[in-house]
Design a protein around this motif. Structure first.
Motif, PDB file in Angstrom:
ATOM      1  N   ILE A 247       5.310  -5.892   7.220  1.00 51.31           N
ATOM      2  CA  ILE A 247       4.069  -6.162   7.935  1.00 51.31           C
ATOM      3  C   ILE A 247       4.356  -6.869   9.261  1.00 51.31           C
ATOM      4  O   ILE A 247       3.724  -6.593  10.285  1.00 51.31           O
ATOM      5  N   GLU A 248       5.343  -7.763   9.257  1.00 47.39           N
ATOM      6  CA  GLU A 248       5.717  -8.474  10.479  1.00 47.39           C
ATOM      7  C   GLU A 248       6.503  -7.604  11.451  1.00 47.39           C
ATOM      8  O   GLU A 248       6.669  -7.966  12.622  1.00 47.39           O
ATOM      9  N   GLY A 249       7.027  -6.467  10.990  1.00 44.50           N
ATOM     10  CA  GLY A 249       7.785  -5.578  11.857  1.00 44.50           C
ATOM     11  C   GLY A 249       9.276  -5.854  11.910  1.00 44.50           C
ATOM     12  O   GLY A 249      10.004  -5.224  12.688  1.00 44.50           O
ATOM     13  N   ARG A 250       9.746  -6.775  11.077  1.00 44.07           N
ATOM     14  CA  ARG A 250      11.187  -7.076  11.067  1.00 44.07           C
ATOM     15  C   ARG A 250      11.978  -6.037  10.277  1.00 44.07           C
ATOM     16  O   ARG A 250      13.181  -5.898  10.454  1.00 44.07           O
ATOM     17  N   PRO A 256       8.684   7.617   3.484  1.00 44.30           N
ATOM     18  CA  PRO A 256       7.472   7.218   2.761  1.00 44.30           C
ATOM     19  C   PRO A 256       7.607   7.319   1.243  1.00 44.30           C
ATOM     20  O   PRO A 256       6.640   7.094   0.522  1.00 44.30           O
ATOM     21  N   ILE A 257       8.786   7.659   0.761  1.00 48.19           N
ATOM     22  CA  ILE A 257       8.972   7.945  -0.667  1.00 48.19           C
ATOM     23  C   ILE A 257       9.235   6.656  -1.438  1.00 48.19           C
ATOM     24  O   ILE A 257      10.216   5.939  -1.175  1.00 48.19           O
ATOM     25  N   ARG A 258       8.363   6.368  -2.398  1.00 51.10           N
ATOM     26  CA  ARG A 258       8.508   5.202  -3.264  1.00 51.10           C
ATOM     27  C   ARG A 258       8.662   5.677  -4.698  1.00 51.10           C
ATOM     28  O   ARG A 258       7.998   6.622  -5.122  1.00 51.10           O
ATOM     29  N   VAL A 259       9.522   4.996  -5.468  1.00 51.52           N
ATOM     30  CA  VAL A 259       9.831   5.445  -6.826  1.00 51.52           C
ATOM     31  C   VAL A 259       9.607   4.298  -7.812  1.00 51.52           C
ATOM     32  O   VAL A 259      10.080   3.180  -7.590  1.00 51.52           O
ATOM     33  N   LYS A 260       8.904   4.574  -8.892  1.00 53.34           N
ATOM     34  CA  LYS A 260       8.687   3.560  -9.931  1.00 53.34           C
ATOM     35  C   LYS A 260       9.985   3.338 -10.707  1.00 53.34           C
ATOM     36  O   LYS A 260      10.707   4.284 -11.014  1.00 53.34           O
ATOM     37  N   THR A 261      10.252   2.085 -11.029  1.00 57.00           N
ATOM     38  CA  THR A 261      11.487   1.735 -11.744  1.00 57.00           C
ATOM     39  C   THR A 261      11.304   1.663 -13.259  1.00 57.00           C
ATOM     40  O   THR A 261      12.284   1.600 -13.999  1.00 57.00           O
ATOM     41  N   ALA A 291      -3.568  -6.846  -3.613  1.00 51.77           N
ATOM     42  CA  ALA A 291      -4.328  -5.679  -3.172  1.00 51.77           C
ATOM     43  C   ALA A 291      -4.386  -5.611  -1.649  1.00 51.77           C
ATOM     44  O   ALA A 291      -4.237  -4.524  -1.060  1.00 51.77           O
ATOM     45  N   GLU A 292      -4.586  -6.738  -0.989  1.00 56.59           N
ATOM     46  CA  GLU A 292      -4.655  -6.757   0.460  1.00 56.59           C
ATOM     47  C   GLU A 292      -3.306  -6.411   1.091  1.00 56.59           C
ATOM     48  O   GLU A 292      -3.245  -5.651   2.067  1.00 56.59           O
ATOM     49  N   ARG A 296      -2.386  -3.220   3.535  1.00 62.05           N
ATOM     50  CA  ARG A 296      -1.772  -3.339   4.858  1.00 62.05           C
ATOM     51  C   ARG A 296      -0.471  -2.537   4.945  1.00 62.05           C
ATOM     52  O   ARG A 296      -0.096  -2.075   6.027  1.00 62.05           O
ATOM     53  N   LEU A 297       0.192  -2.368   3.825  1.00 59.15           N
ATOM     54  CA  LEU A 297       1.403  -1.562   3.803  1.00 59.15           C
ATOM     55  C   LEU A 297       1.112  -0.063   3.713  1.00 59.15           C
ATOM     56  O   LEU A 297       2.022   0.765   3.846  1.00 59.15           O
ATOM     57  N   GLY A 298      -0.139   0.260   3.469  1.00 54.27           N
ATOM     58  CA  GLY A 298      -0.504   1.664   3.293  1.00 54.27           C
ATOM     59  C   GLY A 298      -0.180   2.192   1.925  1.00 54.27           C
ATOM     60  O   GLY A 298      -0.078   3.411   1.710  1.00 54.27           O
ATOM     61  N   PHE A 299      -0.018   1.278   0.937  1.00 52.04           N
ATOM     62  CA  PHE A 299       0.335   1.677  -0.429  1.00 52.04           C
ATOM     63  C   PHE A 299      -0.895   1.859  -1.303  1.00 52.04           C
ATOM     64  O   PHE A 299      -0.776   2.376  -2.404  1.00 52.04           O
TER      65      PHE A 299
END
Length: 300
Positions: A247-250, A256-261, A291-292, A296-299
């Motif tokens: 969110i801070e841009g660092r 965009p691929i996220r995987v459940k562990t 949730a917020e 903000r992460l688009g998740f």
């Protein structure tokens, strides 16, 4: 209180319960013992006092005049003891003790504590940052947040957030990452204590069996994140670890691929303790903040 040393308190409890409730059966039910045990305690107490407290009759036990004279005082004494125990167990609900992993405290919780204070200025948080599976009851912990399968013994578990993993790196390092296979050419910073490996994500993008070249291995995920921010390599991170830095841009997510562990974040609480208003308030606040941040992460 020398006289108390001559009589067992369990016996006096049995005498008081029978006198107040009027029967061996009712006294046994309240004390959680057998009728025979209550009867034996009364006999022992009468011997220790040298006086008969109850007469045995076809109707059961009937207090003697001597028994009637001391029963009200016994009841008053045990009521006072009961109130003292209740007072000792009463917790200061203006102080909330939380057990969380150091990485969760440093990378997610600390950044948001001012939000909690603004919303609940009357509640002070005491944060116990530890990786140990502490005994919540004996450690005086009100609520914990753990990551795992949710099947820990001796706690109540409540799902908070399913863990998803994804690569993160510095913006400069991400410039040449176009397709998932491009990541194989980058050095990786590895969390040596992680519950999952790079294969979890590589399998999802069709690169199963490929390996990442490790530049550094750390025993703490927070150090891995700092190394990734410093541009030393790409890291396989998760929402609560890397979200604030993204969110801070660092840091950036090159894909965009996220995987459940198969693991998740859970609230854990002592099983024998009712949920206080402060615990409910904290849990509600954490859920809202999660949730917020996911929004903000688009998740979301």
């Amino acid at each position: 209180m020398k006289d108390l040393n001559t009589v067992h308190l369990n016996g006096l409890r049995a005498v008081e319960a029978v006198g107040r409730l009027g029967s061996l059966q009712a006294a046994a039910a309240e004390l959680g013992v057998t009728i025979g045990a209550v009867s034996q305690q009364i006999v022992k107490t009468e011997k220790q006092l040298g006086r008969v407290l109850f007469e045995r009759s076809p109707r059961g036990l009937v207090a003697t005049p001597f028994g009637e004279s001391i029963l009200p005082r016994l009841t008053g004494g045990f009521e006072t003891l009961d109130q003292a125990v209740a007072l000792a167990r009463r917790r200061d609900e203006t102080i909330l003790t939380i057990s969380v992993a150091p990485v969760f405290a440093a990378r997610w919780l600390v950044h948001r504590l001012d939000h909690f204070t603004e919303k609940h200025p009357d509640i002070r948080l005491r944060i116990d940052a530890t990786t140990a599976l502490v005994n919540l009851e004996s450690a005086g912990v009100d609520v914990g947040i753990r990551v795992g399968a949710g099947n820990w013994p001796d706690v109540k578990s409540e799902l908070l957030l399913e863990q998803e993993v994804f690569p993160v790196c510095s913006p400069a390092m991400a410039e040449n990452l176009k397709e998932p296979k491009d990541i194989l050419g980058l050095p990786a910073v590895i969390d040596g204590r992680s519950m999952f490996s790079w294969e979890t994500w590589l399998r999802e993008v069709g690169l199963s069996g490929e390996t990442m070249t490790a530049r550094h291995v750390f025993n703490e995920a927070s150090l891995c994140l700092d190394a990734a921010i410093a541009g030393q390599g790409v890291m396989l991170a998760w929402q609560t670890l890397a979200g604030y830095s993204i969110i801070e841009g660092r840091l950036v997510m090159p894909y965009p691929i996220r995987v459940k562990t198969g693991f998740a974040h859970y609230f854990v609480t002592p099983p024998s303790r009712r949920e206080s208003k402060t615990v409910s308030a904290f849990k509600q606040w954490v859920r809202a903040e999660i949730a917020e941040s996911m929004r903000r992460l688009g998740f979301a």
